[in-house]
Design a protein around this motif. Structure first.
Motif, mmCIF file in Angstrom:
data_model
loop_
_atom_site.group_PDB
_atom_site.id
_atom_site.type_symbol
_atom_site.label_atom_id
_atom_site.label_comp_id
_atom_site.label_asym_id
_atom_site.label_seq_id
_atom_site.Cartn_x
_atom_site.Cartn_y
_atom_site.Cartn_z
ATOM 1 N N ASN A 1 0.804 -1.224 0.000
ATOM 2 C CA ASN A 1 0.000 0.000 0.000
ATOM 3 C C ASN A 1 0.833 1.267 0.000
ATOM 4 O OD1 ASN A 1 -2.719 -1.397 0.582
ATOM 5 N ND2 ASN A 1 -1.321 -2.217 2.114
ATOM 6 N N PHE A 2 0.182 2.282 -0.473
ATOM 7 C CA PHE A 2 0.700 3.629 -0.575
ATOM 8 C C PHE A 2 0.742 4.288 0.806
ATOM 9 C CE2 PHE A 2 0.112 7.938 -2.413
ATOM 10 C CZ PHE A 2 1.064 7.838 -3.405
ATOM 11 N N CYS A 3 -0.138 3.828 1.698
ATOM 12 C CA CYS A 3 -0.235 4.397 3.042
ATOM 13 C C CYS A 3 0.324 3.405 4.053
ATOM 14 C CB CYS A 3 -1.698 4.667 3.397
ATOM 15 S SG CYS A 3 -2.443 5.919 2.354
ATOM 16 N N TRP B 1 10.618 -4.105 -3.806
ATOM 17 C CA TRP B 1 9.307 -4.149 -3.134
ATOM 18 C C TRP B 1 8.603 -5.472 -3.426
ATOM 19 C CZ3 TRP B 1 7.600 1.244 -5.392
ATOM 20 C CH2 TRP B 1 8.157 2.272 -4.627
ATOM 21 N N SER B 2 8.681 -5.914 -4.690
ATOM 22 C CA SER B 2 7.907 -7.111 -5.078
ATOM 23 C C SER B 2 8.306 -8.312 -4.219
ATOM 24 C CB SER B 2 8.099 -7.416 -6.563
ATOM 25 O OG SER B 2 9.381 -7.951 -6.794
ATOM 26 N N ILE C 1 -2.433 -14.592 -2.214
ATOM 27 C CA ILE C 1 -2.765 -13.790 -3.397
ATOM 28 C C ILE C 1 -2.100 -12.423 -3.237
ATOM 29 C CG2 ILE C 1 -4.638 -12.719 -4.743
ATOM 30 C CD1 ILE C 1 -5.537 -15.546 -2.463
ATOM 31 N N ALA C 2 -1.278 -12.040 -4.213
ATOM 32 C CA ALA C 2 -0.645 -10.713 -4.162
ATOM 33 C C ALA C 2 -1.620 -9.699 -4.751
ATOM 34 C CB ALA C 2 0.651 -10.723 -4.955
ATOM 35 N N TYR C 3 -1.944 -8.684 -3.950
ATOM 36 C CA TYR C 3 -2.874 -7.650 -4.398
ATOM 37 C C TYR C 3 -2.222 -6.276 -4.290
ATOM 38 C CZ TYR C 3 -6.274 -3.920 -3.651
ATOM 39 O OH TYR C 3 -6.932 -2.715 -3.705
ATOM 40 N N GLY C 4 -2.398 -5.467 -5.324
ATOM 41 C CA GLY C 4 -1.911 -4.097 -5.225
ATOM 42 C C GLY C 4 -2.584 -3.204 -6.245
ATOM 43 N N HIS C 5 -2.581 -1.926 -5.922
ATOM 44 C CA HIS C 5 -3.137 -0.930 -6.828
ATOM 45 C C HIS C 5 -2.009 -0.090 -7.418
ATOM 46 C CE1 HIS C 5 -4.884 3.248 -7.432
ATOM 47 N NE2 HIS C 5 -5.387 2.505 -8.395
ATOM 48 N N SER C 6 -2.057 0.074 -8.734
ATOM 49 C CA SER C 6 -1.177 0.994 -9.434
ATOM 50 C C SER C 6 0.293 0.612 -9.305
ATOM 51 C CB SER C 6 -1.470 2.412 -8.950
ATOM 52 O OG SER C 6 -1.170 3.301 -9.974
ATOM 53 N N ARG C 7 1.115 1.404 -8.589
ATOM 54 C CA ARG C 7 2.525 1.000 -8.516
ATOM 55 C C ARG C 7 2.646 -0.356 -7.832
ATOM 56 N NH1 ARG C 7 4.199 6.437 -5.798
ATOM 57 N NH2 ARG C 7 2.483 6.954 -7.191
ATOM 58 N N PHE C 8 1.731 -0.641 -6.917
ATOM 59 C CA PHE C 8 1.817 -1.928 -6.220
ATOM 60 C C PHE C 8 1.063 -3.037 -6.966
ATOM 61 C CE2 PHE C 8 2.610 1.321 -2.900
ATOM 62 C CZ PHE C 8 3.974 1.092 -2.853
ATOM 63 N N ARG D 1 5.761 -18.837 -4.121
ATOM 64 C CA ARG D 1 4.890 -18.735 -2.941
ATOM 65 C C ARG D 1 3.609 -17.972 -3.233
ATOM 66 N NH1 ARG D 1 7.142 -20.483 1.602
ATOM 67 N NH2 ARG D 1 9.376 -20.815 1.466
ATOM 68 N N ILE D 2 3.570 -17.288 -4.363
ATOM 69 C CA ILE D 2 2.369 -16.505 -4.704
ATOM 70 C C ILE D 2 1.513 -17.341 -5.656
ATOM 71 C CG2 ILE D 2 1.570 -14.350 -5.789
ATOM 72 C CD1 ILE D 2 3.018 -14.063 -3.025
ATOM 73 N N ASP D 3 0.249 -17.544 -5.242
ATOM 74 C CA ASP D 3 -0.625 -18.447 -5.995
ATOM 75 C C ASP D 3 -1.584 -17.722 -6.922
ATOM 76 O OD1 ASP D 3 0.113 -21.002 -4.555
ATOM 77 O OD2 ASP D 3 -0.375 -19.659 -2.894
ATOM 78 N N GLY D 4 -1.776 -16.443 -6.715
ATOM 79 C CA GLY D 4 -2.687 -15.683 -7.570
ATOM 80 C C GLY D 4 -2.382 -14.203 -7.441
ATOM 81 N N VAL D 5 -2.891 -13.417 -8.393
ATOM 82 C CA VAL D 5 -2.568 -11.973 -8.413
ATOM 83 C C VAL D 5 -3.815 -11.158 -8.734
ATOM 84 C CG1 VAL D 5 -1.228 -10.182 -9.611
ATOM 85 C CG2 VAL D 5 -0.173 -12.399 -9.152
ATOM 86 N N ILE D 6 -4.006 -10.089 -7.975
ATOM 87 C CA ILE D 6 -4.984 -9.058 -8.373
ATOM 88 C C ILE D 6 -4.176 -7.786 -8.601
ATOM 89 C CG2 ILE D 6 -6.997 -7.689 -7.703
ATOM 90 C CD1 ILE D 6 -7.877 -10.008 -5.936
ATOM 91 N N ALA D 7 -4.028 -7.431 -9.868
ATOM 92 C CA ALA D 7 -3.220 -6.256 -10.234
ATOM 93 C C ALA D 7 -4.179 -5.205 -10.767
ATOM 94 C CB ALA D 7 -2.191 -6.640 -11.279
#
Ligand code: GCU
Length: 403
Positions: A130-132, A223-224, A244-251, A264-270
């Protein structure tokens, strides 16, 4: 009086004309006025070029774009504490890790916070970056605020209201209660603790961490790796489960990298990953590589500079990165008026990377059950009311209790 009114009116018209000229001559402003298509443009055909062999893509993505991802950070010190067994209306258990992550001489403190549903302790975990800071994302007692951070989203304060007003109600804090009720854990990381997200400080930390590297990683690459580190810690202490790796925009860019690199990461929400994420690097629309490098020189490895003026000549494409995700479920989130993140560019790359497996026939098709799903909603850059229901529908289809 009449004269004064005339002068004011003329001045107002001049300001309006000057404003329109300024808008028209600024790439970002022109982009803001556009909309991404929901239909395939007439006569459009998918890019027929073959993808690179995976090993070559892996190597070129590092030398030409992100820098060396083989430099994995070591965890020097760690401690974990259960902060509450009845967080979020008694639904969850809140655990926090404090880590010292070191690369070479540099050592940085990074916090990880996790809320697990009490009703489902081995639930899949949504790992977010996250950005925050974490205490804004998971605003529960005891969640640490990084004392060395210059950035605070200020909870419900004025800045917080501005953030949610512009970038949507879930830009900072996700719907934690719904997430737990639906049977998912949620973890937050604030990557700026590891590499500060500013050109000057970010570069200084990268230089201190990798003084001798020929191809030092950029911040996105470093970061990744936090996604995989977090998955490993949670798995060690609380047992294995899907992550599940989730991130918005840069993330969203870092979530895709993590999905492509880490077992170790099984799915992604980009969501809205844009340039250096899923979107084409040389579209007319979308953020130019040169603009990204000038605002965020610390994000990429040193190799990308060579291509800033001519990204079409890059020997590797976002489609090659997407291809490295193999058969993992991936959701690419987009918004029609977020042309800076280039939704159409992401659609084209997904078609090229995933071919038949990418079942969306047109950008407006959302099928949460598709292993490679594409979500395009109206509106702009941010995480809005409609986004989490779409993310959760996708998660339910691939990682839900019924799976
Ligand atoms: C900027 C940047 C994008 C990035 C975005 C964000 O707009 O140009 O590449 O994705 O910030 O992270 O919100």
């Amino acid at each position: 009086m009449r004269n004064i009114l005339d002068v004011v009116w003329t001045l107002a018209k001049l300001v309006l004309i000057a404003g329109l000229i300024a808008l028209g001559s600024c790439t970002m402003a022109r982009t803001l006025l556009k909309q991404a298509p929901t239909e395939l443009p007439e006569g459009w055909q998918p890019d027929p070029r073959a993808l690179l062999p995976e090993e070559l893509a892996r190597s070129l993505l590092q030398t030409e774009i992100y820098g060396d991802l083989s430099l994995v950070p070591g965890i020097a010190v760690r401690s974990s504490a259960v902060l509450s067994g009845s967080a979020v209306e008694g639904l969850g258990t809140l655990t926090q890790w404090q880590l010292k992550i070191g690369y070479g001489a540099a050592e940085r403190r990074v916090d990880l916070v996790l809320v697990m549903p009490n009703a489902h302790p081995s639930a899949p975990v949504i790992l977010s970056q996250n950005f925050c800071p974490n205490d804004d994302v998971v605003p529960l007692p005891g969640v640490a605020y990084p004392s060395d951070s210059s950035f605070d989203c200020a909870g419900g304060g004025l800045f917080g209201s501005l953030m949610t007003g512009i970038f949507g109600r879930y830009i900072v804090t996700p719907p934690l209660q719904t997430i737990l009720e639906r049977g998912y854990g949620f973890a937050a990381l604030y990557p700026s603790q590891l590499i500060p997200d500013s050109a000057e400080d970010g570069m200084a930390v990268l230089d201190a961490m990798f003084p001798a590297a020929d191809n030092r990683p950029g911040a996105l690459a470093v970061w990744s790796q936090l996604f995989g580190i977090a998955a490993e810690l949670i798995e060690e202490e609380q047992g294995s489960r899907p992550f599940i790796a989730y991130g918005h925009s840069r993330f969203a860019k870092t979530a895709l990298l993590a999905g492509a690199w880490s077992d170790r990461i099984d799915g992604v929400i980009a969501h809205q990953s844009g340039t250096l994420g899923a979107s084409s690097v040389d579209d007319e629309d979308g953020e130019p590589v040169s603009a990204l490098l000038s605002s965020y020189p610390h994000w990429a490895g040193p190799g990308l500079e060579r291509h800033a003026g001519n990204p079409s000549a890059l020997p590797v494409d976002p489609a090659d990165l997407l291809n490295m995700l193999g058969d993992k479920p991936v959701l690419l989130g987009n918004a029609r008026r977020d042309v800076w993140s280039d939704p159409w560019g992401a659609f084209k790359e997904a078609k090229r990377a995933w071919g038949e497996d990418f079942t969306a026939a047109r950008p407006g098709d959302f099928d949460p059950a598709a292993r490679k799903a594409y979500w395009l909603r109206p509106g702009t850059h941010g995480v809005v009311k409609e986004d989490w229901p779409a993310f959760l529908a996708f998660l339910d289809a691939h990682f839900g209790k019924a799976q």
